[in-house]
Design an enzyme around this catalytic site. Sequence first.
Site, mmCIF file in Angstrom:
data_model
loop_
_atom_site.group_PDB
_atom_site.id
_atom_site.type_symbol
_atom_site.label_atom_id
_atom_site.label_comp_id
_atom_site.label_asym_id
_atom_site.label_seq_id
_atom_site.Cartn_x
_atom_site.Cartn_y
_atom_site.Cartn_z
ATOM 1 N N HIS A 1 1.580 6.856 -0.727
ATOM 2 C CA HIS A 1 0.792 6.063 0.218
ATOM 3 C C HIS A 1 -0.606 5.903 -0.370
ATOM 4 O O HIS A 1 -1.381 6.861 -0.382
ATOM 5 C CB HIS A 1 0.741 6.780 1.577
ATOM 6 C CG HIS A 1 0.247 5.918 2.673
ATOM 7 N ND1 HIS A 1 -1.082 5.602 2.824
ATOM 8 C CD2 HIS A 1 0.912 5.294 3.681
ATOM 9 C CE1 HIS A 1 -1.219 4.829 3.887
ATOM 10 N NE2 HIS A 1 -0.023 4.628 4.427
ATOM 11 N N HIS B 1 0.820 -1.222 0.000
ATOM 12 C CA HIS B 1 0.000 0.000 0.000
ATOM 13 C C HIS B 1 0.854 1.272 0.000
ATOM 14 O O HIS B 1 0.307 2.363 -0.156
ATOM 15 C CB HIS B 1 -0.945 0.006 1.216
ATOM 16 C CG HIS B 1 -0.238 0.339 2.491
ATOM 17 N ND1 HIS B 1 0.576 -0.573 3.142
ATOM 18 C CD2 HIS B 1 -0.189 1.482 3.197
ATOM 19 C CE1 HIS B 1 1.081 0.010 4.217
ATOM 20 N NE2 HIS B 1 0.634 1.256 4.275
#
Length: 147
Positions: free
Chosen positions: A75, A60
């Site tokens: 992110h 992620h």
Amino acid sequence: MLKELHLESPVAGKLIPLSEVNDPVFSSGMMGRGCAVREPGGIITAPFDGTVSALTDTKHAIGLHSDDGVDILIHIGLDTVNLGGKGFTAFVSQGDKISKGQKLIGFDVSLIKDAGYDITTPVVVTNAADYSSITITYEGQSITSKV
């Protein structure tokens, strides 16, 4: 003398200031300066030639280091670590050399949203103190942050 930095966004979507991100770690500038991408496309691409400096096990988040010294963190979504990697596909590994435009991570926007997560994707220059201004652009949009 601090330099100005200009980067193309590594992900398609609507650029917004980091201050609008619903996470104090990013909105406060604690991680650095840059922007976030609202309603991102499902692919992260390399904004420059460099190296993958970090890649989370859950895919992620990715850290990149450019050949000329820029460090960025991308992110994907907020609190998406809780998905345990579900919906994320990495096309690179930590330590890999990357070329501008190369696919780095794919992600399933619908799966992430359906799981209840904010998909807003911060793009942060973590060594922002090295730059007087940071401008991130995407298809005519532009977000600039200054010291």
